[in-house]
Structures are given as structure tokens and as C-alpha cells.
Scaffold this active site. Structure first.
Site, PDB file in Angstrom:
ATOM      1  N   HIS A 165      -4.535  34.976   2.443  1.00 16.03           N
ATOM      2  CA  HIS A 165      -3.692  35.896   3.294  1.00 16.03           C
ATOM      3  C   HIS A 165      -3.956  37.362   2.786  1.00 16.03           C
ATOM      4  CE1 HIS A 165       0.063  38.224   3.790  1.00 16.03           C
ATOM      5  NE2 HIS A 165       0.038  38.027   4.933  1.00 16.03           N
ATOM      6  N   GLU A 190      -7.107  38.541   4.109  1.00 16.06           N
ATOM      7  CA  GLU A 190      -7.170  38.854   5.576  1.00 16.06           C
ATOM      8  C   GLU A 190      -6.580  40.382   5.783  1.00 16.06           C
ATOM      9  OE1 GLU A 190      -3.435  39.199   8.176  1.00 16.06           O
ATOM     10  OE2 GLU A 190      -3.381  37.257   7.840  1.00 16.06           O
ATOM     11  N   HIS A 191      -5.489  40.609   4.987  1.00 15.10           N
ATOM     12  CA  HIS A 191      -5.042  42.133   4.843  1.00 15.10           C
ATOM     13  C   HIS A 191      -6.010  43.136   4.577  1.00 15.10           C
ATOM     14  CE1 HIS A 191      -0.444  42.187   4.831  1.00 15.10           C
ATOM     15  NE2 HIS A 191      -0.643  41.123   5.230  1.00 15.10           N
ATOM     16  N   GLU A 198       6.294  41.919   2.237  1.00 18.22           N
ATOM     17  CA  GLU A 198       6.277  40.862   3.089  1.00 18.22           C
ATOM     18  C   GLU A 198       6.864  39.565   2.643  1.00 18.22           C
ATOM     19  OE1 GLU A 198       2.088  40.104   4.576  1.00 18.22           O
ATOM     20  OE2 GLU A 198       2.839  38.710   6.287  1.00 18.22           O
TER      21      GLU A 198
END
Lengths: 405, 405
Positions: A34, A37-38, A114
């Protein structure tokens, strides 16, 4: 690469489906997929983060990404006249991102925000609890996003190595739909293919392993909300399990809308909750069936009792001919209406190719049409006989007795 | 009735846009529009609640509704071959619902659960706080759903009277799109038209009045969350205000995606929040511009300071030629891509006809194309010079000093 040319649309949809997700992470890498991906949005040699977004947004397009447990997806939608932008920018991100240390650090704080956002979302918390109890000790048991500790400790170079060893041409399906020309797209993507084909596979063996036995019982996260969020789950069929068509029918009869049994019994007849749904999730070698609702604390046991009696009835008697026909009509119509969106073709093709699922939509519709009452009855008996895993998030009173029936 | 026949779609979309919303409610009726929307699904002389839902869901369609401050909408989407079902069922609901007392009572508990759900949603709470400060003393200041007290006290007969006097043919726009035949639809809806035309208008004068002056300042709802949810608002142009095209450009430059100024400054450059958006809401005679984010408590003031400096810069210098061109391209592309969905035509036509907005999509795109830097600069100076209304929901420390700049 899979592309589906659709007449009568001005849109071009492009997705990169990468076979990398949180499931394959070691403990030290928890959240790396993740995080990666960021940071792939943070700039390349040629483009800053702002230029990456602006190039797509300036023509009204969208560019986004998500990370799941078994894959990561980058996708764009824009007018076909602007398709070269998407191909160029996304190729650049996937092969030539810089991931500068200061950008990595800045994005780490974003991911910590997040995580906090997810902790404030009762549904997210309940699903994390459920996964922990259903899929241990495999990597499916952990949240995609990582933990505060794993993200705080994560180093830029670790994530860069992860990217270089995992994002390889062999593990990526490119899917396009809409106003698309397959050969042109293939040609335009050749440089990316070359860049990612040169990468070496990781040396360490695949990690994560298979889930062991699910843990039934009541698992609570106390929060100062007004409502309890409740997710009641059982282990279910995996991705390519032939029983998934019967499961589709079963889930539709139980919780596929306002005419479904659970909605009629819990909301329509008794007004106990605003809504109640049934759903399924499937991974390569595991899956789950869940029933989910939110309610006042005093209604927790009454709703569990209604759910239990609905399930007992299906386990004992199966579903009616009328329910079977209705569910099949519902699945057929939803499928046809869903295919009206060009983006849905891109996303379906990308996922099924990555999962090595050879079935077309027509194949799946034929499978659903062939489901019998006996199939559904047998599946319900198998799924719902055992005790569920109940995740409860909200204003919990210690020592509240909960009977799962 | 407005219909838009679209080639190349198998779907039929039908919406009833009723000019009844929470704004027009007296204190005693607070929440009646929304409660009415709920109970109209509970059954007619011919159909039970379950049959209403099942008739649409059995063919894979959707039937749903929402209530807003100035209108209520009932809508369905299904395959065109099934369109007679939608027309029949929705006509029956709107004209011949029974609203039986036991169904009314059961639905009242459902709405109380829905209120509790909203109280657990930081965004909902922040928007309610904002409306209370921006639109007092008009009915726009109150939540659509009503309050626990007004819903507990609401009687079935009051809601039935409200329905009979407010749901009149004169106040309803029917909008259809997709595979639709205008004349056939007109004919099929004639009985409904007749039933609703016979209704008498309400005797009492319209209530609600116009909003007075907005109240700036910091308004807090303390909740035990990890993050603060923040909505920063200013009064903005009303629905048919000619400045709304300039506003569209301004909001796009400030907060229309990942290349927008606020996202670049707050997230991309500083990693202070997961995301930050700008948006606008418009009613008949009032409106608002809002900037919204969620963050750790320690980042509240730093983000306010960044937002303030972004706004000060726009107020002082306006936007650049490049930003103007980019925003226009973004709005054009988003509009064209949005129109790819047949349902969007139904919903746009229904809303604009109900609002007496005569502009076509082409008109609006021409207006946007004509926006100048001067228009945007003048509007920014007018909007953002005053102090904002700041709604904050979450883990608030008493006496935290907040400077709005």
C-alpha cells in the site's frame, strides 16, 4: 494485455493489475504494498507529483489506485482523444518513479493519517477484526494498510527494493476498455514491458501461507459511538470454487436488497435496523460469507436471534422455487446493467486475467442459470451450521451476554 | 415530464422529482418529508413492501429514493424490457400507499436508527453544524432527517396529510432516460397524473423563509474519535446565480482533485492530511463554498494556516492563465464523461426542470468556456475575505486556541 473495444463510448479506461498485495508481505514489510502504491504517485525523473495528476485531471480524467490483499491496481479513465496521456504517465510511474526520501517521509505521515481515519470507521474496524479471526495465521489476516508500528519503522529503501523485485511484467495484467485499439496500445506499452521484464524475481520464497481454521466467537472493539457495527461471518468458498454460483444465489436470497429475507425480517417487519446486508469475499484459497448491520446496543441480541432463525430455516428447508427464480433474474439483470459501464469491463477483465479465471460473463451467467435448489440448500447447510465469528464495534458494556444460538 | 432517448443502452431510468423537502417543514413537521419518503415504500392496496422491492429487484433493477432540503426523489434503473414494472410500482407508491399505523411505527424506529448512524458519522455531524450556522433561521439550517424529538412525536396522520397536500402533479417532474419512448411513457403515467392532479394545495403559506446572515466562528462537537473532521465554509452563490460558472472554475482550481492547489499544498508538499477537498452547495436563494478535511488534532492549526495562505493568495492575485485553462479542460472532460452514464441524464434533467433552470449542458459548457480570470478573481475576493464558519468534530481539547487568520 487484455482489451475490449466497445462501440458507442467516448471513454478510454486503462488499468494495471499487479499481483502484489498485503498477503505476500513479511512482518517487516507489513503495509509495504500500500505504501508503494502511494509513493508511485510522488514523481518520476520527468514528472512531479502535481504534473502526474494534472496531466490526467486537466482533461477531466481520473487517475487513481487501490491496494488489496492479493493485488494492487492503478487505473485511469478519460476521453479517448486523451488516451496517450494515460499510457505515458502511468508507464512512467510504474517503471521510473524516483521515490525521493523526503517524499517517502511525507507520504508516511499521510498513511498514518489514513490509519487513523480507518480506526474512526466502525465498518473498517469490524472487517479487520473479522479477517484476524478468519484467516490467521496467513497474511490475509492483516489489514492491507499496515500498522502504526510497521509504517513508522518502514524505510524508503526497503519499499524501493520491494517495488523492483515485485513489479515485474510477468505479474502484471494490463486491461483496457472502451474506445481502444489493441495493437496501438500494445505498441505504446512496449517500453514499459521492456523495463519491467528486465526485473529479477525476488529471491525469498512466497510468504503468507494458507489460512488455518477460523476462530468463532464474539470479538469486540469498544468505541464511544451511538450504534454497534456488527459483522457476522463464516468461512466460505475460494475464488475459483465451483460452488460460488450457488453462493451468489444464496447471498442474493438472504441479503441482496430490500426484498431479501434478512431485510424483510429485520427491517421491514420489525424495524430493528436501518439496513442489513449479506455479502461474500473470496481469495485464492479462502473466502467468507458475512452478514452486516448497525444497530442500537439493545437490539444486538434481538437481531442476532432473527438472523439465526432465518439461517436455521435455510439450513433446514433451503430456498423456495420462487426465490431461486427471483435471485437468478436479479443476478442476470444486475450483470447486464453492470456491463453498461465501460469501466466495469476493464476492471472485470483485469481481475479475472490476473486470477487466471478463464470464465467469460456468459460462462458465469450459464453457471448461475444452472444452480438448483439442492445446490443452495447443501451450501447453506455447510456454511451456516457452525458458530459464526462475530465482530462488534461500538458502545459495548463489559460482560454483555451474547448468544450466537 | 422530460425524457431523453439515448441510443446504445439497454437500461431504462425513471425518476420522480417532487418539490418537497425539509426546508418547507414547520417545527412540528421537522423530518416529515424524509419520513414520508420512507413510508411510501411500506405498501399499497395491491402490493406489500416486499412485493414493491421484489418486483424491481427480481429483474436486477434498483428502486430507491432520497430526501434533500428542497426536493425528494424516487428513482429506478432496470433493463428496458422491464420498464412497465417500474412505472406501475412507482405510480402505485406515489398515489396509493396505505401507510398503515403499524408500518408507520416500525419505520419510525428505523429512522431513529438512521439518526444514530448519522451521529456516528463525523462528516454528517460537521455538515449539520455548518448548515445551522450558515442558513439560520430558515429551514435550510436543519437536518433533513429531523431530530430524535420531532421523529418520536410524529404522528402517522400528520404525515399522511402532508403527503396528500404536498405531492401534487404541479410539483412533480418525471424524468426518464435511456431506452424510453416519450409518448408511451406519458400514456402510462396518465393515471398517476390524474390521481395527483386532484389533490388540493396546502392552505398554510409556504414556510421556511430566507436565510439571514451566516455566523462565522469555530463550532465544535466533541467526539471520542482519533481524527478531527473539519469543514470550513463561507456563504456562496445560489442555484441560478450567474457567477456559478466562475465558482465551478474556482472550486476546481482550489480543490478539484490531486493537482488542485489545496491538495498540492496540504498533502503533496507537506503530508498534513490524507486528502482535502473544496466543494459548493447551492439552494434556491442561498449557497455555500466549503473546504473539508480530516486530520490529527495537532495538525488542525497548521492546515488552517496553509488553507488561509492559499486563499489569501487567490484573493490577492487570482488564478493563473494555466490554471484557468486546466480547470476548463477538467470541467469539460468531467461533464462529457459524466454524460456517458444514462442515469446521469435522468437525474440532471429531473433536477434542472424542477428548479426551473432552462440551461442545457451545452449552455453550461459555453458559460464555463466564457469564464475569465477576472471573474474568478472577483468572486474569490468576495467569498473569502470574510471569516469562515469552521465546524470541527472529534477529540477536541477545551480551550484549544484556533486562529482563523
Amino acid at each position: 494485455m487484455v482489451s475490449e473495444r466497445l462501440a458507442h463510448t467516448a471513454a478510454f479506461n486503462l488499468g494495471f493489475f499487479v499481483g502484489v498485495g498485503s498477503r505476500g508481505e513479511t512482518d517487516a514489510l507489513h503495509g509495504a504494498s500500500h505504501m508503494l502504491e502511494h509513493v508511485l504517485f510522488k514523481g518520476t525523473e520527468r514528472l512531479s507529483a502535481e504534473q502526474i495528476s494534472a496531466s490526467i485531471e486537466a482533461v477531466g480524467g481520473d487517475l487513481n489506485a487501490y491496494t488489496a490483499k492479493e493485488h494492487t491496481c492503478f487505473y485511469a479513465r478519460l476521453l479517448a482523444e486523451d488516451s496517450p496521456r494515460a499510457i505515458e504517465v502511468m508507464s512512467d510511474m510504474l517503471a521510473h518513479s524516483l521515490i525521493r526520501p523526503q517524499h517517502f517521509r511525507s507520504e508516511r505521515t499521510v498513511v498514518l493519517e489514513e490509519i487513523a481515519m480507518g480506526n474512526d470507521d466502525p465498518g473498517d474496524v469490524a472487517h479487520d477484526i473479522t479477517a484476524r479471526r478468519l484467516y490467521g495465521p496467513s497474511g490475509l489476516a492483516r489489514p492491507v494498510i499496515g500498522s502504526v508500528d510497521s509504517i513508522r519503522a518502514m524505510e524508503r529503501d526497503t519499499v524501493v527494493d520491494y517495488w523492483r523485485s515485485r513489479y515485474r511484467a510477468d505479474d502484471i495484467v494490463v486491461s483496457a476498455s472502451g474506445a481502444v485499439d489493441h495493437d496501438q496500445l500494445l505498441e505504446a506499452l512496449a517500453p514499459l514491458d521492456q523495463a519491467l521484464s528486465a526485473r529479477r524475481p525476488p529471491l525469498e520464497a512466497a510468504v503468507g501461507g494458507a489460512p488455518a481454521v477460523a476462530e468463532p466467537g464474539v470479538f469486540v472493539a469498544t468505541r464511544d459511538f451511538e450504534q454497534l457495527e456488527v459483522v457476522m461471518s463464516w468461512p466460505g468458498p475460494a475464488l475459483l470454487d465451483p460452488r460460488r454460483s450457488a453462493l451468489d444465489v444464496l447471498v442474493t436470497v438472504l441479503g441482496g436488497g430490500m426484498s431479501a429475507r434478512l431485510f424483510v425480517e429485520v427491517r421491514e417487519s420489525r424495524g430493528l435496523a436501518y439496513t442489513i446486508d449479506a455479502s461474500e469475499i473470496a481469495y485464492t484459497d479462502a473466502g467468507q460469507v458475512s452478514i452486516e448491520w448497525a444497530c442500537a446496543p439493545s437490539r444486538l441480541q434481538p437481531i442476532i436471534d432473527v438472523v439465526r432463525s432465518v439461517l436455521d430455516d435455510v439450513v433446514a428447508h433451503g430456498i423456495t422455487e420462487e426465490e431461486l427464480a427471483r435471485a437468478k433474474g436479479q443476478i442476470r439483470g444486475q450483470t447486464l446493467l453492470g456491463l453498461e459501464s465501460p469501466a466495469s469491463h476493464m476492471s472485470r477483465n483485469g481481475r479475472t486475467w490476473l486470477q487466471d479465471d478463464p470464465r467469460s460473463v456468459a460462462d458465469i451467467m450459464a453457471e448461475v442459470a444452472a444452480v438448483t435448489r439442492e445446490d443452495v440448500h447443501a451450501l447453506a447447510a455447510e456454511l451456516f451450521t457452525g458458530r459464526p465469528t462475530l465482530a462488534v464495534v461500538g458502545p459495548w458494556q463489559e460482560h454483555t451476554p451474547v448468544s450466537l444460538g
